[in-house]
Design an enzyme around this catalytic site. Structure first.
Site, PDB file in Angstrom:
ATOM      1  CE  LYS A  70     -25.029 -14.726  21.748  1.00 52.60           C
ATOM      2  NZ  LYS A  70     -24.239 -13.763  22.520  1.00 52.60           N
ATOM      3  CD  GLU A  91     -18.695 -30.050  22.388  1.00 54.02           C
ATOM      4  OE1 GLU A  91     -18.463 -30.537  23.511  1.00 54.02           O
ATOM      5  OE2 GLU A  91     -18.567 -30.673  21.337  1.00 54.02           O
ATOM      6  CB  CYS A 136     -16.109 -26.671  30.041  1.00 56.33           C
ATOM      7  SG  CYS A 136     -14.828 -26.956  28.823  1.00 56.33           S
ATOM      8  CD  GLU A 153     -19.841 -25.679  34.521  1.00 55.65           C
ATOM      9  OE1 GLU A 153     -20.927 -25.262  34.082  1.00 55.65           O
ATOM     10  OE2 GLU A 153     -18.878 -25.969  33.797  1.00 55.65           O
TER      11      GLU A 153
HETATM   12  P1  NAD Z   1     -24.134 -19.369  28.720  1.00 59.65           P
HETATM   13  O1  NAD Z   1     -24.880 -20.615  28.407  1.00 59.65           O
HETATM   14  O2  NAD Z   1     -24.711 -18.409  29.672  1.00 59.65           O
HETATM   15  O3  NAD Z   1     -23.842 -18.539  27.382  1.00 59.65           O
HETATM   16  C1  NAD Z   1     -23.237 -19.139  26.261  1.00 59.65           C
HETATM   17  C2  NAD Z   1     -23.664 -18.385  25.016  1.00 59.65           C
HETATM   18  O4  NAD Z   1     -25.073 -18.544  24.873  1.00 59.65           O
HETATM   19  C3  NAD Z   1     -23.404 -16.880  25.074  1.00 59.65           C
HETATM   20  O5  NAD Z   1     -22.996 -16.420  23.816  1.00 59.65           O
HETATM   21  C4  NAD Z   1     -24.761 -16.317  25.438  1.00 59.65           C
HETATM   22  O6  NAD Z   1     -24.970 -14.995  25.000  1.00 59.65           O
HETATM   23  C5  NAD Z   1     -25.685 -17.274  24.701  1.00 59.65           C
HETATM   24  N1  NAD Z   1     -27.036 -17.299  25.252  1.00 59.65           N
HETATM   25  C6  NAD Z   1     -27.435 -16.996  26.511  1.00 59.65           C
HETATM   26  N2  NAD Z   1     -28.776 -17.090  26.605  1.00 59.65           N
HETATM   27  C7  NAD Z   1     -29.238 -17.478  25.399  1.00 59.65           C
HETATM   28  C8  NAD Z   1     -30.522 -17.748  24.869  1.00 59.65           C
HETATM   29  N3  NAD Z   1     -31.631 -17.606  25.615  1.00 59.65           N
HETATM   30  N4  NAD Z   1     -30.620 -18.147  23.579  1.00 59.65           N
HETATM   31  C9  NAD Z   1     -29.502 -18.289  22.806  1.00 59.65           C
HETATM   32  N5  NAD Z   1     -28.272 -18.012  23.243  1.00 59.65           N
HETATM   33  C10 NAD Z   1     -28.126 -17.617  24.533  1.00 59.65           C
HETATM   34  O7  NAD Z   1     -22.674 -19.844  29.172  1.00 59.65           O
HETATM   35  P2  NAD Z   1     -21.443 -18.947  29.596  1.00 59.65           P
HETATM   36  O8  NAD Z   1     -21.693 -18.421  30.958  1.00 59.65           O
HETATM   37  O9  NAD Z   1     -21.116 -18.001  28.501  1.00 59.65           O
HETATM   38  O10 NAD Z   1     -20.275 -20.047  29.617  1.00 59.65           O
HETATM   39  C11 NAD Z   1     -20.085 -20.900  30.689  1.00 59.65           C
HETATM   40  C12 NAD Z   1     -20.580 -22.284  30.369  1.00 59.65           C
HETATM   41  O11 NAD Z   1     -19.968 -22.746  29.158  1.00 59.65           O
HETATM   42  C13 NAD Z   1     -20.189 -23.281  31.436  1.00 59.65           C
HETATM   43  O12 NAD Z   1     -21.267 -24.145  31.694  1.00 59.65           O
HETATM   44  C14 NAD Z   1     -19.030 -24.036  30.776  1.00 59.65           C
HETATM   45  O13 NAD Z   1     -18.793 -25.310  31.298  1.00 59.65           O
HETATM   46  C15 NAD Z   1     -19.472 -24.069  29.350  1.00 59.65           C
HETATM   47  N6  NAD Z   1     -18.354 -24.349  28.435  1.00 59.65           N
HETATM   48  C16 NAD Z   1     -18.300 -25.565  27.833  1.00 59.65           C
HETATM   49  C17 NAD Z   1     -17.235 -25.885  26.994  1.00 59.65           C
HETATM   50  C18 NAD Z   1     -17.164 -27.223  26.299  1.00 59.65           C
HETATM   51  O14 NAD Z   1     -16.430 -27.333  25.329  1.00 59.65           O
HETATM   52  N7  NAD Z   1     -17.891 -28.226  26.753  1.00 59.65           N
HETATM   53  C19 NAD Z   1     -16.238 -24.937  26.757  1.00 59.65           C
HETATM   54  C20 NAD Z   1     -16.335 -23.697  27.392  1.00 59.65           C
HETATM   55  C21 NAD Z   1     -17.409 -23.400  28.233  1.00 59.65           C
END
Ligand code: NAD
Length: 499
Positions: free
Chosen positions: A191, A267, A302, A401
């Site tokens: 997804k 992650e 991240c 963040e």
């Molecule tokens: P997010 O948590 O908003 O979304 C991530 C994914 O989760 C998306 O596909 C989203 O549709 C899904 N999602 C959202 N709500 C959900 C729910 N209620 N149930 C299940 N899935 C749901 O994060 P984002 O804004 O897409 O990405 C930014 C974040 O990702 C930052 O915190 C960043 O640090 C982190 N990140 C971490 C890494 C790593 O490897 N540690 C890498 C890239 C990004």
């Protein structure tokens, strides 16, 4: 310096053929509800495409296909050498489509095209190939039992894996999950983020073209609270590999608890320190790395080194050099090859980042550079590189963040103080240290609570090194390397009584 070339953006997306349906059981299909959501180009604010929004029914359909092919064994039990050949072909196809995939990520996520073409997609290809190469090089074990028994310790694929990924490196984050999950023989429901679905859908199609059997890699675009939640709560999904915010990471843990105790790897985010000791290498080297750490990918990274913790004796020369270097990082049209800072991913995210800049000002930090939305006339969501001086580690901009181009500068007087400030965070994803002394480098690397510590550079390692965080930056998982490969398998013991 600011560039704007909206004409290029418009002509580029009109030449592309977007995949907008769900990819289930080896083909593009309409979703059961007929619902869709809009994805836009954040560099123009204009609609790029309407994409099918999967819900529970579509997730059920994809899980049924994934389970059926897993149980048949046409992928999960395919001889490793054969599986490797198919994944190599997949990697070759991705490589041959570098320009197209790069353009999709650039248009949808506002990332500079040059980064997409030279970093994101090449790394995506490398990841898929790396995990394929490992397939027939790993041996299982025989345990040291008595001669009338034989005990085998085997690694088997987990089964059906849900992979939920974010938007900041759309193709690459997908590859970090599907590379090891495919290589180890699992079936997958991927997804993508609702802000960046296009490259993932194309990747699903290319995997099928390479010979990955129908049902093995399904791509389900949709919203987090519908598609993501349905995947998280599904009782026939065996593992959920998540990358995203800690808030949604927590929800994933609860989905597992509420459903079938599926394996969860998380992650999550970071607030990474870049610690500059008094005996750091040349200021130019530190400044160049600190700049990349803070502003690469618009700070939507991240591991973003958003806290520059610098010895008081070096603060002024380092700030001067950083400010000078920022002039060489133009904000502008992501399709312009010279652009270093593209658009923030969406309006709401831009507003969130501007809110943090406001908080920095109101909490008494000193705004030294930037701080504004720019290029508003393009309709896009651009923020200039922003540096706050005189930041205290208790301020909101130092604790949360931001995920934008905002750097907080904090000074220290002693090594002890530097370690204490660096570790005073809920996060622990990455850290950098700058020092010429090997002993200091080693001592500090051991003291910092972070999954990856880089010395005299800003780096995340390469495909051979595991990537993941301490504290609220992660839970159980590691992406990349053989550790990622192993987490998509489960151990089985076979105990045989012999004559
Ligand atoms: P997010 O948590 O908003 O979304 C991530 C994914 O989760 C998306 O596909 C989203 O549709 C899904 N999602 C959202 N709500 C959900 C729910 N209620 N149930 C299940 N899935 C749901 O994060 P984002 O804004 O897409 O990405 C930014 C974040 O990702 C930052 O915190 C960043 O640090 C982190 N990140 C971490 C890494 C790593 O490897 N540690 C890498 C890239 C990004």
């Amino acid at each position: 310096m600011i560039h704007s070339k909206n004409d290029t953006i418009r002509s580029a997306d009109s030449r592309l053929d977007f995949r907008t349906q769900a990819f289930i059981d080896g083909k593009f299909v309409d979703v059961a509800s007929g619902r869709s959501f809009v994805t836009e180009n954040p560099a123009t604010g204009k609609t790029l495409a309407e994409i099918a929004a999967c819900d529970k029914e579509d997730v059920n359909r994809a899980v049924a296909a994934a389970r059926s092919v897993f149980d048949k064994g046409s992928w999960s039990r395919m001889p490793p050498e054969e599986r490797k050949k198919v994944i190599f072909k997949f990697a070759d196809l991705l490589e041959n489509h570098t320009d197209e995939l790069a353009l999709l990520d650039c248009l949808e996520a506002g990332k500079p095209i040059q980064d997409c073409r030279t970093i994101d997609i090449p790394e995506t290809v490398k990841c898929i190939r790396w995990h394929a190469e490992a397939i027939d090089k790993l041996y299982d074990q025989v345990s040291p039992t008595s001669s009338d028994t034989l005990a085998l310790i085997l690694r088997e694929p987990i089964g059906v894996v849900g992979a939920i990924v974010p938007w900041n490196f759309p193709a690459m984050m997908a590859a970090w999950k599907i590379g090891p999950a495919l290589a180890t023989g699992n079936s997958i429901l991927l997804k993508p983020s609702e802000l960046s679905s296009l490259s993932a859908l194309r990747m699903g199609e290319l995997a099928a073209e390479a010979g990955v059997p129908p049902g093995v890699l399904n791509v389900l675009p949709g919203l987090g609270e519908t598609t993501g939640q349905a995947i998280g709560l599904h009782t026939d999904i065996d593992m959920l590999a998540f990358t995203g915010s800690p808030e949604v990471g927590r929800l994933c843990l609860s989905y597992s608890a509420q459903s079938n105790l599926k394996r969860i790897t998380l992650e999550c985010g970071g607030k990474s320190p870049q610690v500059v000791m008094a005996d750091a290498p040349e200021i130019d080297i530190v400044a160049e790395n600190a700049l990349i750490g803070a502003f690469w990918n618009m700070g939507e990274n991240c591991t973003c080194g958003s806290r520059l913790i610098v010895h008081e004796s070096l603060k002024d020369p380092l700030m001067d050099r950083l400010i000078e270097l920022c002039k060489e990082w133009p904000v502008g049209d992501p399709l312009n090859h010279e652009t270093k800072i593209g658009a923030m991913v969406e309006k709401a995210h831009m507003e969130k980042v501007l809110g943090y800049i406001e908080a920095g000002n109101s909490e008494g930090a000193h705004l030294t550079l930037g701080g504004r939305r720019v290029l508003e006339e393009t309709g896009g969501y651009f923020i200039e590189p922003t540096i706050f001086d005189k930041v205290n580690n208790d301020m909101k901009i130092a604790r949360e963040e931001i995920f934008g181009p905002v750097l907080s500068v904090i000074t220290f007087a002693s090594e002890e103080q530097a370690i204490s400030i660096a570790n005073d965070s809920n996060y622990g994803l990455a850290a950098s240290i700058y020092t010429k002394d090997l002993n200091t480098a080693h001592r500090l690397s051991r003291s910092l609570k972070a999954g990856t510590v880089s010395v005299n550079c800003f780096a995340e390692g390469d495909m051979t090194t595991p990537f993941g965080g301490f504290k609220e930056s992660g839970f159980f998982g590691r992406d990349k390397s053989i550790w990622a490969h192993e987490q998509y398998t489960q151990l089985k013991t076979i105990w045989m009584q012999l004559d």
